[in-house]
Design an enzyme around this catalytic site. Structure first.
Site, PDB file in Angstrom:
ATOM      1  CG  HIS A 206      34.847  -9.364 -70.332  1.00 59.03           C
ATOM      2  ND1 HIS A 206      33.881  -8.396 -70.310  1.00 59.03           N
ATOM      3  CD2 HIS A 206      34.948  -9.811 -69.063  1.00 59.03           C
ATOM      4  CE1 HIS A 206      33.426  -8.244 -69.066  1.00 59.03           C
ATOM      5  NE2 HIS A 206      34.064  -9.111 -68.295  1.00 59.03           N
TER       6      HIS A 206
HETATM    7  C1  UD1 Z   1      38.707 -10.189 -65.252  1.00 55.08           C
HETATM    8  C2  UD1 Z   1      37.781 -10.817 -64.217  1.00 55.08           C
HETATM    9  C3  UD1 Z   1      36.344 -10.707 -64.694  1.00 55.08           C
HETATM   10  C4  UD1 Z   1      35.991  -9.267 -65.033  1.00 55.08           C
HETATM   11  C5  UD1 Z   1      37.002  -8.716 -66.015  1.00 55.08           C
HETATM   12  C6  UD1 Z   1      36.722  -7.257 -66.229  1.00 55.08           C
HETATM   13  C7  UD1 Z   1      38.593 -12.693 -62.903  1.00 55.08           C
HETATM   14  C8  UD1 Z   1      38.573 -14.148 -62.730  1.00 55.08           C
HETATM   15  N1  UD1 Z   1      38.069 -12.221 -64.033  1.00 55.08           N
HETATM   16  O1  UD1 Z   1      38.617 -10.972 -66.433  1.00 55.08           O
HETATM   17  O2  UD1 Z   1      35.471 -11.146 -63.665  1.00 55.08           O
HETATM   18  O3  UD1 Z   1      34.713  -9.236 -65.586  1.00 55.08           O
HETATM   19  O4  UD1 Z   1      38.327  -8.850 -65.491  1.00 55.08           O
HETATM   20  O5  UD1 Z   1      37.324  -6.735 -67.345  1.00 55.08           O
HETATM   21  O6  UD1 Z   1      39.065 -11.995 -62.049  1.00 55.08           O
HETATM   22  N2  UD1 Z   1      45.130  -8.514 -70.295  1.00 55.08           N
HETATM   23  C9  UD1 Z   1      45.819  -7.527 -70.941  1.00 55.08           C
HETATM   24  N3  UD1 Z   1      45.951  -6.329 -70.305  1.00 55.08           N
HETATM   25  C10 UD1 Z   1      45.468  -6.077 -69.072  1.00 55.08           C
HETATM   26  C11 UD1 Z   1      44.778  -7.101 -68.419  1.00 55.08           C
HETATM   27  C12 UD1 Z   1      44.607  -8.315 -69.025  1.00 55.08           C
HETATM   28  O7  UD1 Z   1      46.280  -7.713 -72.062  1.00 55.08           O
HETATM   29  O8  UD1 Z   1      45.630  -4.950 -68.558  1.00 55.08           O
HETATM   30  C13 UD1 Z   1      44.946  -9.812 -70.985  1.00 55.08           C
HETATM   31  C14 UD1 Z   1      45.975 -10.859 -70.552  1.00 55.08           C
HETATM   32  O9  UD1 Z   1      46.310 -11.613 -71.662  1.00 55.08           O
HETATM   33  C15 UD1 Z   1      45.181 -11.714 -69.579  1.00 55.08           C
HETATM   34  C16 UD1 Z   1      43.765 -11.623 -70.123  1.00 55.08           C
HETATM   35  O10 UD1 Z   1      43.658 -10.313 -70.654  1.00 55.08           O
HETATM   36  O11 UD1 Z   1      45.666 -13.025 -69.506  1.00 55.08           O
HETATM   37  C17 UD1 Z   1      42.702 -11.860 -69.086  1.00 55.08           C
HETATM   38  O12 UD1 Z   1      42.875 -11.010 -67.950  1.00 55.08           O
HETATM   39  P1  UD1 Z   1      42.348 -11.477 -66.500  1.00 55.08           P
HETATM   40  O13 UD1 Z   1      42.487 -10.367 -65.541  1.00 55.08           O
HETATM   41  O14 UD1 Z   1      42.965 -12.770 -66.121  1.00 55.08           O
HETATM   42  O15 UD1 Z   1      40.859 -11.801 -66.765  1.00 55.08           O
HETATM   43  P2  UD1 Z   1      39.757 -10.949 -67.502  1.00 55.08           P
HETATM   44  O16 UD1 Z   1      39.256 -11.721 -68.653  1.00 55.08           O
HETATM   45  O17 UD1 Z   1      40.262  -9.576 -67.727  1.00 55.08           O
HETATM   46  N1  UDP Z   2      33.962  -0.019 -69.394  1.00 50.53           N
HETATM   47  C1  UDP Z   2      34.848   0.960 -69.835  1.00 50.53           C
HETATM   48  N2  UDP Z   2      35.417   0.830 -71.071  1.00 50.53           N
HETATM   49  C2  UDP Z   2      35.128  -0.215 -71.895  1.00 50.53           C
HETATM   50  C3  UDP Z   2      34.219  -1.210 -71.433  1.00 50.53           C
HETATM   51  C4  UDP Z   2      33.669  -1.085 -70.176  1.00 50.53           C
HETATM   52  O1  UDP Z   2      35.113   1.935 -69.118  1.00 50.53           O
HETATM   53  O2  UDP Z   2      35.668  -0.269 -73.015  1.00 50.53           O
HETATM   54  C5  UDP Z   2      33.384   0.109 -68.045  1.00 50.53           C
HETATM   55  C6  UDP Z   2      31.878   0.051 -67.937  1.00 50.53           C
HETATM   56  O3  UDP Z   2      31.314   1.335 -68.097  1.00 50.53           O
HETATM   57  C7  UDP Z   2      31.689  -0.473 -66.529  1.00 50.53           C
HETATM   58  C8  UDP Z   2      32.878  -1.402 -66.326  1.00 50.53           C
HETATM   59  O4  UDP Z   2      33.824  -1.023 -67.318  1.00 50.53           O
HETATM   60  O5  UDP Z   2      31.773   0.608 -65.597  1.00 50.53           O
HETATM   61  C9  UDP Z   2      32.493  -2.850 -66.504  1.00 50.53           C
HETATM   62  O6  UDP Z   2      33.649  -3.608 -66.479  1.00 50.53           O
HETATM   63  P1  UDP Z   2      33.812  -4.992 -67.238  1.00 50.53           P
HETATM   64  O7  UDP Z   2      32.747  -5.160 -68.241  1.00 50.53           O
HETATM   65  O8  UDP Z   2      35.237  -5.071 -67.686  1.00 50.53           O
HETATM   66  O9  UDP Z   2      33.680  -6.045 -66.046  1.00 50.53           O
HETATM   67  P2  UDP Z   2      32.438  -6.769 -65.349  1.00 50.53           P
HETATM   68  O10 UDP Z   2      31.501  -5.713 -64.885  1.00 50.53           O
HETATM   69  O11 UDP Z   2      31.855  -7.711 -66.335  1.00 50.53           O
HETATM   70  O12 UDP Z   2      33.074  -7.519 -64.239  1.00 50.53           O
END
Ligand code: UD1
Ligand code: UDP
Length: 370
Positions: A206
């Site tokens: 992601h």
């Molecule tokens: C965010 C964090 C990243 C973390 C990740 C974990 C920042 C800058 N990034 O990235 O560090 O690793 O979360 O998963 O804080 N969206 C949905 N449903 C949701 C949430 C998001 O559809 O419940 C979609 C939206 O289109 C949104 C996109 O995902 O614009 C990105 O979400 P966002 O929270 O901005 O960043 P992540 O890529 O999730």
């Molecule tokens: N995770 C989850 N479901 C998924 C993918 C990840 O529960 O489909 C959990 C994973 O076990 C870990 C956390 O999400 O505990 C990691 O989050 P993510 O990869 O979204 O964010 P990051 O750690 O890169 O910020």
């Protein structure tokens, strides 16, 4: 009167970090925890399911900030958090990790003179193109108490001039959740339901640098398609990545099975039983090290070097060639690794001990007043 601490969570990886902290705080009568959900993540699969799986209490405040550009999302959280902090008047604000909710929480609190506590402080990828690196640096610049997961974090903070007395090596909150819930996770029937093969790889991707640019996503997919010829891959797809896959028209091999984002227990179950994990997640690098499962990190760097030095993690880079080279290396010589110091399920308890020392005066005067 207990000393009030606001705990902020907003995005998927925050929930497994705040759960053990809140559990430990619930056994510390000198503190009162107030949980704020920023709403950075809001789909049931990215937020609500974790409250169920981890047994988290309902948030005391839900800011419903939602998605947006970095400035919009961070600004929205700041605007909505400030009145909550003014009403709650906490002594401290605990933020975890490196997401936009983390930096917004720290900034809102700091400007109100509230002590900032950062759990997972000091991690550095030294790559400022990562939004998380900016969040880590900005948060640590205004933190008052640094709770650290690995030695590199402590050294980075010392190098940046943080006084040693403010840094506490507490271990890894995310691994507290893993240890607490692994047996329940393994009792899930997800593997039997989804995966007929004896061996499989698990994929998560992601990072914007990997998935937002079509050519880069194509490069990684091309390596995954090749690996899938040798081992089926199961991939719970993050919403950011799902949108990019849909709009790009890129094709996955039929041996790559795309899934919805999984709940914590189901994901942990798939992770623990997989032969290899291919990921760009920060937390998954740590969990695979704790589980002893080989991990190929599809990135050029990591802010969690202990997972490489001691754990099962191998940096695979982001090109087709480097990912396939790492895959071959892993097959030839799987890394065993050891579990880093203090990743023992007791980080939450150590965080509370550090909080007790940090707020000793406030606890003492609260006791006198009561
Ligand atoms: C965010 C964090 C990243 C973390 C990740 C974990 C920042 C800058 N990034 O990235 O560090 O690793 O979360 O998963 O804080 N969206 C949905 N449903 C949701 C949430 C998001 O559809 O419940 C979609 C939206 O289109 C949104 C996109 O995902 O614009 C990105 O979400 P966002 O929270 O901005 O960043 P992540 O890529 O999730
Ligand atoms: N995770 C989850 N479901 C998924 C993918 C990840 O529960 O489909 C959990 C994973 O076990 C870990 C956390 O999400 O505990 C990691 O989050 P993510 O990869 O979204 O964010 P990051 O750690 O890169 O910020």
């Amino acid at each position: 009167m207990p000393v009030k601490l606001v705990v902020v969570a907003g995005a998927r990886p925050n929930f497994m970090k705040v759960a053990p902290l809140l559990a430990a705080l619930s056994h510390a009568p000198e503190f009162q925890a107030v949980l704020v959900h920023t709403g950075q993540h809001y789909d049931y699969a990215m937020s609500g399911s974790f409250f169920t799986d981890l047994g988290l209490p309902d948030p005391d405040h839900h800011l419903e900030a939602g998605s947006g550009s970095h400035a919009q999302q961070t600004g929205e959280i700041l605007k909505r958090l400030e009145p909550v902090l003014i009403a709650e008047q906490p002594a401290g604000m605990i933020v975890v990790g490196d997401v936009n909710s983390t930096v917004a929480g720290a900034l809102a609190a700091s400007k109100l003179g509230i002590q900032v506590i950062h759990a997972e402080a000091g991690l550095r990828s030294f790559d400022r193109t990562m939004p998380e690196e900016i969040n880590r640096m900005a948060t640590d610049a205004i933190t008052d108490l640094y709770l650290v997961t690995e030695e590199s974090g402590r050294l980075n903070l010392l190098r940046e001039g943080v006084s040693p007395g403010k840094i506490h090596m507490v271990g890894n909150l995310m691994i507290d959740s893993l240890r607490r819930h692994l047996d329940r996770a393994l009792a899930s029937d997800i593997r039997q339901r989804l995966i007929p093969e004896e061996k499989y790889g698990l994929v998560t991707l992601h990072r914007p640098a990997n998935v937002d640019v079509k050519e880069q996503l194509a490069e990684i997919l091309s390596a995954l398609n090749e690996i899938a010829l040798e081992m089926p891959l199961y991939w719970p797809v993050h919403p950011r990545t799902r949108a990019r896959l849909n709009s790009s028209g890129l094709q996955c091999s039929p041996a790559i099975h795309l899934l919805d984002p999984q709940g914590y227990l189901d994901f942990l179950s798939l992770e623990a039983q997989s032969s290899v994990v291919l990921t760009d997640s920060g937390g998954v690098q740590e969990e695979t090290t704790a589980l002893g499962v080989p991990c190929l990190t599809i990135r050029e760097n990591t802010e969690r070097p202990v997972t490489i030095d001691q754990g099962t993690n191998l940096l695979a880079g982001t090109s087709r060639t480097s990912i396939l080279a790492a895959w071959r290396q892993l097959k030839a010589e799987p890394k065993c690794g050891v579990v880093p110091a203090l990743w023992d399920g007791q980080a939450g308890v150590r965080c509370v001990e550090a909080l007790r020392r940090h707020f000793a005066d406030a606890i003492a005067s609260a006791t006198v007043t009561a």
